[in-house]
Scaffold this motif. Structure first.
Motif, PDB file in Angstrom:
ATOM      1  N   TYR A   1       4.883  -3.725  -2.306  1.00 56.34           N
ATOM      2  CA  TYR A   1       3.434  -3.831  -1.793  1.00 56.34           C
ATOM      3  C   TYR A   1       3.102  -3.638  -0.387  1.00 56.34           C
ATOM      4  O   TYR A   1       4.122  -3.861   0.212  1.00 56.34           O
ATOM      5  N   GLU A   2       2.115  -3.120   0.024  1.00 56.78           N
ATOM      6  CA  GLU A   2       1.944  -3.100   1.424  1.00 56.78           C
ATOM      7  C   GLU A   2       2.281  -4.247   2.138  1.00 56.78           C
ATOM      8  O   GLU A   2       2.963  -4.044   3.409  1.00 56.78           O
ATOM      9  N   SER A   3       2.031  -5.382   1.733  1.00 56.42           N
ATOM     10  CA  SER A   3       2.246  -6.642   2.625  1.00 56.42           C
ATOM     11  C   SER A   3       3.510  -6.920   2.804  1.00 56.42           C
ATOM     12  O   SER A   3       4.153  -7.239   3.868  1.00 56.42           O
TER      13      SER A   3
ATOM     14  N   SER B   1       6.309   7.104  -1.868  1.00 55.76           N
ATOM     15  CA  SER B   1       5.881   5.838  -2.597  1.00 55.76           C
ATOM     16  C   SER B   1       6.958   5.017  -2.634  1.00 55.76           C
ATOM     17  O   SER B   1       8.025   5.430  -2.427  1.00 55.76           O
TER      18      SER B   1
ATOM     19  N   TYR C   1       1.935   2.549  -1.762  1.00 55.56           N
ATOM     20  CA  TYR C   1       2.393   1.182  -2.200  1.00 55.56           C
ATOM     21  C   TYR C   1       2.135   0.933  -3.983  1.00 55.56           C
ATOM     22  O   TYR C   1       1.346   0.954  -4.247  1.00 55.56           O
TER      23      TYR C   1
ATOM     24  N   TYR D   1       1.861   8.866   5.166  1.00 56.45           N
ATOM     25  CA  TYR D   1       1.297   8.416   3.886  1.00 56.45           C
ATOM     26  C   TYR D   1       1.970   7.649   2.814  1.00 56.45           C
ATOM     27  O   TYR D   1       3.099   8.294   2.732  1.00 56.45           O
ATOM     28  N   VAL D   2       1.738   6.639   2.698  1.00 58.73           N
ATOM     29  CA  VAL D   2       2.648   5.549   1.718  1.00 58.73           C
ATOM     30  C   VAL D   2       1.578   5.385   0.481  1.00 58.73           C
ATOM     31  O   VAL D   2       0.665   4.559   0.803  1.00 58.73           O
TER      32      VAL D   2
ATOM     33  N   LYS E   1       5.390  -5.253   6.071  1.00 58.59           N
ATOM     34  CA  LYS E   1       4.701  -5.608   7.647  1.00 58.59           C
ATOM     35  C   LYS E   1       5.817  -6.165   8.494  1.00 58.59           C
ATOM     36  O   LYS E   1       6.974  -6.717   7.946  1.00 58.59           O
TER      37      LYS E   1
ATOM     38  N   LEU F   1       7.627  -1.048   7.899  1.00 61.74           N
ATOM     39  CA  LEU F   1       7.784   0.178   7.368  1.00 61.74           C
ATOM     40  C   LEU F   1       8.213   1.306   8.415  1.00 61.74           C
ATOM     41  O   LEU F   1       9.112   2.249   8.385  1.00 61.74           O
TER      42      LEU F   1
ATOM     43  N   TYR G   1      -5.806   6.861  -4.287  1.00 61.48           N
ATOM     44  CA  TYR G   1      -4.585   7.296  -3.488  1.00 61.48           C
ATOM     45  C   TYR G   1      -4.596   8.794  -3.348  1.00 61.48           C
ATOM     46  O   TYR G   1      -4.183   9.101  -2.360  1.00 61.48           O
TER      47      TYR G   1
END
Length: 161
Positions: A64-66, A60, A103, A100-101, A69, A77, A116
């Motif tokens: 944020y996922e963005s 974790s 975010y 597995y992340v 990138k 990542l 999640y």
């Protein structure tokens, strides 16, 4: 070491701290991954002591996922996890499964956190059929440990096609 030998899948589950694993986990790796048994003495990559095993990062992070990138603030990542994926898992012979992340879980609703966990549960149930990430093997290098000219570099550990 016995526990490493009998398991099929090794999962490193941790919060991502400054692009790395917590110190206590790194200490465990240093003690459990014994040189000349797990790696060293000719044991590395496809000849590593954990050959035939699978390994996966579960983490974790506060971003944020963005943000994770290639064009995001924190970068790809896969690059951040390279030292674990290639330097620990692949180097010791494991097939490396995609991470597995979770975010920014602290910013999500209870419902999103449950989603999640459901997705994580589904991932765990399907690990046997999951395609590992793609890494170079020693036969792809020349006598100077450089990639052979006909081999295209790939060093972020993306999925195999």
């Amino acid at each position: 070491m016995e526990k490493l030998a009998w398991r099929d899948v090794l999962i490193f589950q941790f919060p991502l701290y400054l692009f790395s694993i917590p110190t206590i986990m790194k200490g465990w790796v240093d003690r459990a991954f014994v040189s000349s048994v797990i790696y060293g003495a000719g044991k590395r990559y496809e000849k590593g002591g954990l050959k035939g095993k699978k390994a996966m990062v579960v983490t974790s992070c506060g971003g944020y996922e963005s943000m994770f990138k290639a064009d995001g603030l924190l970068g790809d990542l896969n690059v951040a996890l390279w030292h674990i994926h290639n330097g620990i898992f692949h180097y010791t012979g494991c097939e490396v499964l995609p991470p597995y992340v979770a975010y920014s879980p602290t910013y999500y609703s209870q419902e999103q956190c449950v989603q999640y966990l459901d997705y994580y549960s589904d991932r765990l149930k399907s690990l046997e059929s999951e395609k590992p990430l793609d890494f170079h093997y020693t036969h792809e290098f020349d006598e100077n440990f450089k990639l052979k000219k006909e081999i295209e570099p790939r060093s972020t550990g993306h999925r195999r096609d």
